[in-house]
Write a protein that holds these residues in place. Structure first.
Motif, PDB file in Angstrom:
ATOM      1  N   LEU A  45      91.384  64.060 105.969  1.00  0.00           N
ATOM      2  CA  LEU A  45      90.743  64.078 107.288  1.00  0.00           C
ATOM      3  C   LEU A  45      89.378  63.392 107.254  1.00  0.00           C
ATOM      4  CD1 LEU A  45      91.623  67.638 108.589  1.00  0.00           C
ATOM      5  CD2 LEU A  45      92.515  65.457 109.392  1.00  0.00           C
ATOM      6  N   LEU A  46      88.593  63.678 106.229  1.00  0.00           N
ATOM      7  CA  LEU A  46      87.264  63.072 106.117  1.00  0.00           C
ATOM      8  C   LEU A  46      87.363  61.555 105.980  1.00  0.00           C
ATOM      9  CD1 LEU A  46      84.206  63.602 105.872  1.00  0.00           C
ATOM     10  CD2 LEU A  46      84.553  63.708 103.406  1.00  0.00           C
ATOM     11  N   LEU A  47      88.257  61.085 105.112  1.00  0.00           N
ATOM     12  CA  LEU A  47      88.413  59.641 104.932  1.00  0.00           C
ATOM     13  C   LEU A  47      89.025  58.989 106.162  1.00  0.00           C
ATOM     14  CD1 LEU A  47      89.533  59.501 101.216  1.00  0.00           C
ATOM     15  CD2 LEU A  47      87.335  58.817 102.169  1.00  0.00           C
ATOM     16  N   GLY A  48      89.920  59.702 106.844  1.00  0.00           N
ATOM     17  CA  GLY A  48      90.489  59.178 108.082  1.00  0.00           C
ATOM     18  C   GLY A  48      89.429  58.980 109.157  1.00  0.00           C
ATOM     19  N   VAL A  49      88.537  59.940 109.298  1.00  0.00           N
ATOM     20  CA  VAL A  49      87.437  59.811 110.263  1.00  0.00           C
ATOM     21  C   VAL A  49      86.525  58.665 109.851  1.00  0.00           C
ATOM     22  CG1 VAL A  49      85.355  60.974 111.108  1.00  0.00           C
ATOM     23  CG2 VAL A  49      87.525  62.198 111.040  1.00  0.00           C
ATOM     24  N   PHE A  50      86.265  58.529 108.555  1.00  0.00           N
ATOM     25  CA  PHE A  50      85.409  57.452 108.070  1.00  0.00           C
ATOM     26  C   PHE A  50      86.020  56.081 108.369  1.00  0.00           C
ATOM     27  CE2 PHE A  50      83.924  54.711 104.519  1.00  0.00           C
ATOM     28  CZ  PHE A  50      82.571  54.693 104.856  1.00  0.00           C
ATOM     29  N   VAL A  51      87.319  55.931 108.143  1.00  0.00           N
ATOM     30  CA  VAL A  51      87.986  54.653 108.432  1.00  0.00           C
ATOM     31  C   VAL A  51      87.975  54.379 109.935  1.00  0.00           C
ATOM     32  CG1 VAL A  51      90.229  53.467 108.389  1.00  0.00           C
ATOM     33  CG2 VAL A  51      89.384  54.612 106.356  1.00  0.00           C
ATOM     34  N   TYR A  52      88.186  55.419 110.749  1.00  0.00           N
ATOM     35  CA  TYR A  52      88.144  55.237 112.194  1.00  0.00           C
ATOM     36  C   TYR A  52      86.755  54.755 112.640  1.00  0.00           C
ATOM     37  CZ  TYR A  52      87.828  56.214 117.149  1.00  0.00           C
ATOM     38  OH  TYR A  52      87.601  56.093 118.494  1.00  0.00           O
ATOM     39  N   LEU A  53      85.708  55.366 112.082  1.00  0.00           N
ATOM     40  CA  LEU A  53      84.353  54.952 112.450  1.00  0.00           C
ATOM     41  C   LEU A  53      84.077  53.519 111.998  1.00  0.00           C
ATOM     42  CD1 LEU A  53      82.374  58.235 111.699  1.00  0.00           C
ATOM     43  CD2 LEU A  53      82.987  57.292 113.943  1.00  0.00           C
ATOM     44  N   LEU A  54      84.565  53.149 110.820  1.00  0.00           N
ATOM     45  CA  LEU A  54      84.410  51.759 110.374  1.00  0.00           C
ATOM     46  C   LEU A  54      85.153  50.802 111.308  1.00  0.00           C
ATOM     47  CD1 LEU A  54      84.767  51.949 106.491  1.00  0.00           C
ATOM     48  CD2 LEU A  54      82.756  51.267 107.798  1.00  0.00           C
ATOM     49  N   TRP A  55      86.352  51.190 111.711  1.00  0.00           N
ATOM     50  CA  TRP A  55      87.130  50.342 112.624  1.00  0.00           C
ATOM     51  C   TRP A  55      86.438  50.232 113.969  1.00  0.00           C
ATOM     52  CZ3 TRP A  55      90.096  52.217 116.951  1.00  0.00           C
ATOM     53  CH2 TRP A  55      90.832  51.218 117.583  1.00  0.00           C
ATOM     54  N   ARG A  56      85.901  51.324 114.450  1.00  0.00           N
ATOM     55  CA  ARG A  56      85.322  51.363 115.789  1.00  0.00           C
ATOM     56  C   ARG A  56      83.953  50.675 115.849  1.00  0.00           C
ATOM     57  NH1 ARG A  56      85.921  51.690 121.070  1.00  0.00           N
ATOM     58  NH2 ARG A  56      84.568  53.151 122.081  1.00  0.00           N
ATOM     59  N   TYR A  57      83.082  50.981 114.894  1.00  0.00           N
ATOM     60  CA  TYR A  57      81.697  50.529 114.995  1.00  0.00           C
ATOM     61  C   TYR A  57      81.332  49.387 114.048  1.00  0.00           C
ATOM     62  CZ  TYR A  57      81.306  54.688 117.809  1.00  0.00           C
ATOM     63  OH  TYR A  57      81.498  55.630 118.778  1.00  0.00           O
ATOM     64  N   ALA A  58      81.991  49.261 112.912  1.00  0.00           N
ATOM     65  CA  ALA A  58      81.673  48.184 111.972  1.00  0.00           C
ATOM     66  C   ALA A  58      82.667  47.036 112.089  1.00  0.00           C
ATOM     67  CB  ALA A  58      81.651  48.721 110.543  1.00  0.00           C
ATOM     68  N   ARG A  59      83.529  47.104 113.070  1.00  0.00           N
ATOM     69  CA  ARG A  59      84.503  46.059 113.357  1.00  0.00           C
ATOM     70  C   ARG A  59      85.424  45.762 112.176  1.00  0.00           C
ATOM     71  NH1 ARG A  59      83.550  44.975 118.547  1.00  0.00           N
ATOM     72  NH2 ARG A  59      81.390  44.725 119.152  1.00  0.00           N
ATOM     73  N   LEU A  60      85.875  46.844 111.518  1.00  0.00           N
ATOM     74  CA  LEU A  60      86.861  46.697 110.455  1.00  0.00           C
ATOM     75  C   LEU A  60      88.186  46.301 111.097  1.00  0.00           C
ATOM     76  CD1 LEU A  60      87.689  47.216 107.428  1.00  0.00           C
ATOM     77  CD2 LEU A  60      88.372  49.491 108.202  1.00  0.00           C
ATOM     78  N   PRO A  61      88.756  45.177 110.702  1.00  0.00           N
ATOM     79  CA  PRO A  61      90.053  44.784 111.290  1.00  0.00           C
ATOM     80  C   PRO A  61      91.133  45.818 110.968  1.00  0.00           C
ATOM     81  CG  PRO A  61      89.067  42.946 110.120  1.00  0.00           C
ATOM     82  CD  PRO A  61      88.242  44.151 109.801  1.00  0.00           C
ATOM     83  N   LEU A  62      92.005  46.057 111.918  1.00  0.00           N
ATOM     84  CA  LEU A  62      93.036  47.067 111.768  1.00  0.00           C
ATOM     85  C   LEU A  62      93.976  46.741 110.609  1.00  0.00           C
ATOM     86  CD1 LEU A  62      93.902  49.693 113.021  1.00  0.00           C
ATOM     87  CD2 LEU A  62      95.379  48.431 114.554  1.00  0.00           C
ATOM     88  N   TRP A  63      94.247  45.464 110.366  1.00  0.00           N
ATOM     89  CA  TRP A  63      95.149  45.115 109.271  1.00  0.00           C
ATOM     90  C   TRP A  63      94.533  45.449 107.927  1.00  0.00           C
ATOM     91  CZ3 TRP A  63      93.969  41.467 105.549  1.00  0.00           C
ATOM     92  CH2 TRP A  63      92.900  40.621 105.821  1.00  0.00           C
ATOM     93  N   GLN A  64      93.193  45.358 107.790  1.00  0.00           N
ATOM     94  CA  GLN A  64      92.543  45.722 106.539  1.00  0.00           C
ATOM     95  C   GLN A  64      92.599  47.238 106.314  1.00  0.00           C
ATOM     96  OE1 GLN A  64      88.609  44.050 106.635  1.00  0.00           O
ATOM     97  NE2 GLN A  64      89.335  41.987 106.176  1.00  0.00           N
ATOM     98  N   ALA A  65      92.439  47.991 107.389  1.00  0.00           N
ATOM     99  CA  ALA A  65      92.556  49.446 107.288  1.00  0.00           C
ATOM    100  C   ALA A  65      93.977  49.836 106.888  1.00  0.00           C
ATOM    101  CB  ALA A  65      92.164  50.096 108.601  1.00  0.00           C
ATOM    102  N   ALA A  66      94.975  49.136 107.423  1.00  0.00           N
ATOM    103  CA  ALA A  66      96.364  49.424 107.084  1.00  0.00           C
ATOM    104  C   ALA A  66      96.650  49.097 105.616  1.00  0.00           C
ATOM    105  CB  ALA A  66      97.306  48.639 107.995  1.00  0.00           C
ATOM    106  N   ILE A  67      96.094  48.018 105.118  1.00  0.00           N
ATOM    107  CA  ILE A  67      96.274  47.664 103.708  1.00  0.00           C
ATOM    108  C   ILE A  67      95.611  48.702 102.811  1.00  0.00           C
ATOM    109  CG2 ILE A  67      95.571  46.005 101.934  1.00  0.00           C
ATOM    110  CD1 ILE A  67      96.237  43.788 103.906  1.00  0.00           C
ATOM    111  N   CYS A  68      94.430  49.183 103.193  1.00  0.00           N
ATOM    112  CA  CYS A  68      93.761  50.237 102.418  1.00  0.00           C
ATOM    113  C   CYS A  68      94.592  51.519 102.407  1.00  0.00           C
ATOM    114  CB  CYS A  68      92.377  50.523 102.985  1.00  0.00           C
ATOM    115  SG  CYS A  68      91.196  49.201 102.702  1.00  0.00           S
ATOM    116  N   ALA A  69      95.174  51.891 103.541  1.00  0.00           N
ATOM    117  CA  ALA A  69      96.012  53.086 103.616  1.00  0.00           C
ATOM    118  C   ALA A  69      97.254  52.921 102.740  1.00  0.00           C
ATOM    119  CB  ALA A  69      96.402  53.362 105.060  1.00  0.00           C
ATOM    120  N   LEU A  70      97.879  51.759 102.772  1.00  0.00           N
ATOM    121  CA  LEU A  70      99.050  51.495 101.941  1.00  0.00           C
ATOM    122  C   LEU A  70      98.687  51.536 100.456  1.00  0.00           C
ATOM    123  CD1 LEU A  70     102.038  50.671 101.804  1.00  0.00           C
ATOM    124  CD2 LEU A  70     101.284  48.300 101.887  1.00  0.00           C
ATOM    125  N   PHE A  71      97.540  50.985 100.111  1.00  0.00           N
ATOM    126  CA  PHE A  71      97.075  51.023  98.721  1.00  0.00           C
ATOM    127  C   PHE A  71      96.858  52.467  98.271  1.00  0.00           C
ATOM    128  CE2 PHE A  71      93.458  51.128  95.730  1.00  0.00           C
ATOM    129  CZ  PHE A  71      94.067  50.511  94.662  1.00  0.00           C
TER     130      PHE A  71
END
Length: 98
Positions: free
Chosen positions: A43-69
């Protein structure tokens, strides 16, 4: 769900029923604590990734690759070692008296 045969009176105690734990039921112990830490970390890492996606403009495909890794890493031979390390870190942090 408990079946009628799993509720039996304890020897020497009339009228009091003792419920036995069903097969595969969760119990308190190291495995239960590991699940709690794992869910909290997810949950903590999920919220962190969401905040990176939302505010630091982390591309969704990079977040998906990190989750798969992370998923593949957990399934590898390194998974139990990482889980043990996180459990040790959680015990250390919970033992701190601030």
């Amino acid at each position: 769900m408990l079946r009628p045969e799993s509720v039996a009176a304890a020897p020497g105690q009339r009228g009091k029923a003792q419920r036995s734990r069903p097969q595969g039921a969760p119990h308190d112990g190291p495995a239960a604590a590991r699940v709690i830490v794992s869910v909290s970390a997810v949950l903590l890492l999920g919220v962190f990734v969401y905040l990176l996606w939302r505010y630091a403009r982390l591309p969704l495909w990079q977040a998906a690759i990190c989750a798969l890794f992370g998923y593949l890493l957990a399934a590898s031979s390194l998974g139990p070692g990482i889980a043990d390390g996180l459990q040790s870190l959680a015990r250390f942090i919970s033992g701190l008296h601030l």
